[in-house]
Write a protein that holds these residues in place. Structure first.
Motif, PDB file in Angstrom:
ATOM      1  N   PRO A   1       0.857  -1.117   0.022  1.00 11.98           N
ATOM      2  CA  PRO A   1      -0.007   0.002  -0.014  1.00 11.98           C
ATOM      3  C   PRO A   1       0.764   1.265   0.017  1.00 11.98           C
ATOM      4  O   PRO A   1       1.993   1.215   0.457  1.00 11.98           O
ATOM      5  N   GLN A   2       0.205   2.403  -0.523  1.00 16.50           N
ATOM      6  CA  GLN A   2       1.162   3.363  -0.786  1.00 16.50           C
ATOM      7  C   GLN A   2       0.365   4.499   0.047  1.00 16.50           C
ATOM      8  O   GLN A   2      -0.626   4.771   0.279  1.00 16.50           O
ATOM      9  N   ASN A   3       1.565   5.166   1.200  1.00 11.36           N
ATOM     10  CA  ASN A   3       1.342   6.264   1.928  1.00 11.36           C
ATOM     11  C   ASN A   3       1.232   7.513   1.189  1.00 11.36           C
ATOM     12  O   ASN A   3       2.098   7.775   0.194  1.00 11.36           O
ATOM     13  N   ARG A   4       0.131   8.454   1.396  1.00 12.78           N
ATOM     14  CA  ARG A   4      -0.056   9.480   0.681  1.00 12.78           C
ATOM     15  C   ARG A   4       0.592  10.874   1.407  1.00 12.78           C
ATOM     16  O   ARG A   4       0.450  11.934   1.018  1.00 12.78           O
ATOM     17  N   VAL A   5       1.109  10.657   2.485  1.00 11.91           N
ATOM     18  CA  VAL A   5       1.836  11.634   3.275  1.00 11.91           C
ATOM     19  C   VAL A   5       3.411  11.285   3.388  1.00 11.91           C
ATOM     20  O   VAL A   5       3.503  10.032   3.682  1.00 11.91           O
ATOM     21  N   ARG A   6       4.339  12.106   3.197  1.00 16.67           N
ATOM     22  CA  ARG A   6       5.668  11.772   3.640  1.00 16.67           C
ATOM     23  C   ARG A   6       6.277  12.797   4.216  1.00 16.67           C
ATOM     24  O   ARG A   6       6.125  14.050   4.283  1.00 16.67           O
ATOM     25  N   VAL A   7       7.287  12.193   5.122  1.00 12.61           N
ATOM     26  CA  VAL A   7       8.151  13.453   5.858  1.00 12.61           C
ATOM     27  C   VAL A   7       9.313  13.722   5.245  1.00 12.61           C
ATOM     28  O   VAL A   7      10.199  12.694   4.857  1.00 12.61           O
ATOM     29  N   GLU A   8       9.624  14.625   5.060  1.00 13.93           N
ATOM     30  CA  GLU A   8      10.861  15.164   4.341  1.00 13.93           C
ATOM     31  C   GLU A   8      11.774  16.207   5.366  1.00 13.93           C
ATOM     32  O   GLU A   8      11.145  17.058   6.441  1.00 13.93           O
ATOM     33  N   GLY A   9      12.997  16.010   5.204  1.00 15.31           N
ATOM     34  CA  GLY A   9      13.935  16.872   6.291  1.00 15.31           C
ATOM     35  C   GLY A   9      14.863  16.042   7.165  1.00 15.31           C
ATOM     36  O   GLY A   9      15.198  14.890   6.757  1.00 15.31           O
ATOM     37  N   THR A  10      15.203  16.721   8.061  1.00 15.43           N
ATOM     38  CA  THR A  10      16.160  16.122   9.057  1.00 15.43           C
ATOM     39  C   THR A  10      15.678  16.176  10.323  1.00 15.43           C
ATOM     40  O   THR A  10      14.773  16.750  10.487  1.00 15.43           O
ATOM     41  N   ARG A  11      16.408  15.480  11.142  1.00 16.53           N
ATOM     42  CA  ARG A  11      15.913  15.604  12.790  1.00 16.53           C
ATOM     43  C   ARG A  11      15.856  17.067  13.225  1.00 16.53           C
ATOM     44  O   ARG A  11      15.034  17.198  13.985  1.00 16.53           O
ATOM     45  N   GLN A  12      16.524  17.853  12.588  1.00 17.17           N
ATOM     46  CA  GLN A  12      16.746  19.328  13.102  1.00 17.17           C
ATOM     47  C   GLN A  12      15.376  20.034  12.622  1.00 17.17           C
ATOM     48  O   GLN A  12      14.894  20.963  13.292  1.00 17.17           O
ATOM     49  N   LEU A  13      15.153  19.622  11.321  1.00 12.51           N
ATOM     50  CA  LEU A  13      13.956  20.435  10.650  1.00 12.51           C
ATOM     51  C   LEU A  13      13.260  19.511   9.632  1.00 12.51           C
ATOM     52  O   LEU A  13      13.982  18.967   8.563  1.00 12.51           O
ATOM     53  N   SER A  14      12.101  19.101   9.943  1.00  8.81           N
ATOM     54  CA  SER A  14      11.316  18.187   8.886  1.00  8.81           C
ATOM     55  C   SER A  14       9.964  18.446   9.010  1.00  8.81           C
ATOM     56  O   SER A  14       9.398  19.433   9.848  1.00  8.81           O
ATOM     57  N   VAL A  15       9.144  18.023   8.064  1.00  6.91           N
ATOM     58  CA  VAL A  15       7.728  18.494   7.902  1.00  6.91           C
ATOM     59  C   VAL A  15       7.132  17.615   6.949  1.00  6.91           C
ATOM     60  O   VAL A  15       7.606  16.673   6.009  1.00  6.91           O
ATOM     61  N   ALA A  16       5.938  17.354   7.339  1.00  7.40           N
ATOM     62  CA  ALA A  16       5.123  16.287   6.553  1.00  7.40           C
ATOM     63  C   ALA A  16       4.699  17.123   5.154  1.00  7.40           C
ATOM     64  O   ALA A  16       4.105  18.096   5.556  1.00  7.40           O
ATOM     65  N   VAL A  17       4.796  16.381   4.117  1.00  3.65           N
ATOM     66  CA  VAL A  17       4.326  17.003   2.989  1.00  3.65           C
ATOM     67  C   VAL A  17       3.047  16.319   2.601  1.00  3.65           C
ATOM     68  O   VAL A  17       2.972  15.122   2.364  1.00  3.65           O
ATOM     69  N   ASN A  18       1.891  17.046   2.239  1.00  3.37           N
ATOM     70  CA  ASN A  18       0.772  16.283   1.842  1.00  3.37           C
ATOM     71  C   ASN A  18      -0.036  17.335   1.102  1.00  3.37           C
ATOM     72  O   ASN A  18       0.279  18.972   1.135  1.00  3.37           O
ATOM     73  N   CYS A  19      -1.089  16.953   0.549  1.00  6.67           N
ATOM     74  CA  CYS A  19      -1.965  17.740  -0.345  1.00  6.67           C
ATOM     75  C   CYS A  19      -2.667  18.862   0.476  1.00  6.67           C
ATOM     76  O   CYS A  19      -3.493  18.506   1.464  1.00  6.67           O
ATOM     77  N   ARG A  20      -2.851  19.802  -0.428  1.00  4.95           N
ATOM     78  CA  ARG A  20      -3.687  20.931   0.041  1.00  4.95           C
ATOM     79  C   ARG A  20      -5.098  21.112  -0.459  1.00  4.95           C
ATOM     80  O   ARG A  20      -5.924  21.926  -0.028  1.00  4.95           O
ATOM     81  N   HIS A  21      -5.446  20.181  -1.310  1.00  4.21           N
ATOM     82  CA  HIS A  21      -6.957  20.100  -1.843  1.00  4.21           C
ATOM     83  C   HIS A  21      -7.103  21.713  -2.196  1.00  4.21           C
ATOM     84  O   HIS A  21      -8.466  22.062  -1.826  1.00  4.21           O
ATOM     85  N   CYS A  22      -6.549  22.104  -3.259  1.00  2.85           N
ATOM     86  CA  CYS A  22      -6.627  23.500  -3.831  1.00  2.85           C
ATOM     87  C   CYS A  22      -8.078  23.901  -4.325  1.00  2.85           C
ATOM     88  O   CYS A  22      -8.606  22.929  -4.840  1.00  2.85           O
TER      89      CYS A  22
END
Length: 154
Positions: free
Chosen positions: A42-63
């Motif tokens: 199964p594919q996750n639709r959110v992913r965390v990018e960055g490092t332990r110092q600064l990371s963020v979950a990237v997800n759709c904003r449903h524009c």
């Protein structure tokens, strides 16, 4: 419409949002089976990018005016006129990657499923919120770095 937003300063790079998303989108809805025995994975639709110092979950904003939907040549990307949720139909996706290049948030990704690149993105858990009335990634975040709030959006 409600949307998911990330508070970067609170993200601890634990990736629980990714695990919850992948589990929710699995056939079994069982975390162990989703990561070990289900095929295709199964594919996750959110992913965390960055490092332990600064990371963020990237997800759709449903524009409100989603570029991914406008540019989709196969009709795989659609926006529900009633709910405003933008979804991708993997059965219609031809893997052209136009949606990837048009998304201003980097929220659409391509996964190699059966040797065909398929576009995946957040679908707000298929409009079936969890027990708390929020998508699985939001409910799983231990620091509340993901919030599900009413917004005008992008």
């Amino acid at each position: 419409m409600k949307r998911i937003y990330a508070i970067e300063a609170w993200c601890i790079d634990c990736k629980r949002c990714e695990v919850a998303c992948k589990t929710f989108h699995s056939r079994s809805r069982d975390t162990v089976k989703a990561f070990t025995v289900e095929y295709p994975q199964p594919q996750n639709r959110v992913r965390v990018e960055g490092t332990r110092q600064l990371s963020v979950a990237v997800n759709c904003r449903h524009c409100a005016q989603p570029k991914c939907v406008e540019g989709c040549i196969s009709g795989a990307m659609t926006k529900n006129p009633r709910t405003g949720v933008v979804t991708s139909d993997p059965r219609k996706c031809v893997g052209c990657r136009t949606c990837v290049s048009l998304c201003p948030f980097g929220a659409v990704r391509i996964e190699d499923v059966a040797e065909k690149g398929i576009a995946y993105k957040c679908d707000l858990c298929g409009e079936v919120p969890g027990e708390a009335g929020e998508p699985s990634c939001v409910a799983a975040c231990p620091n509340r770095a993901l919030i599900y709030v009413e917004s005008e959006g992008c």
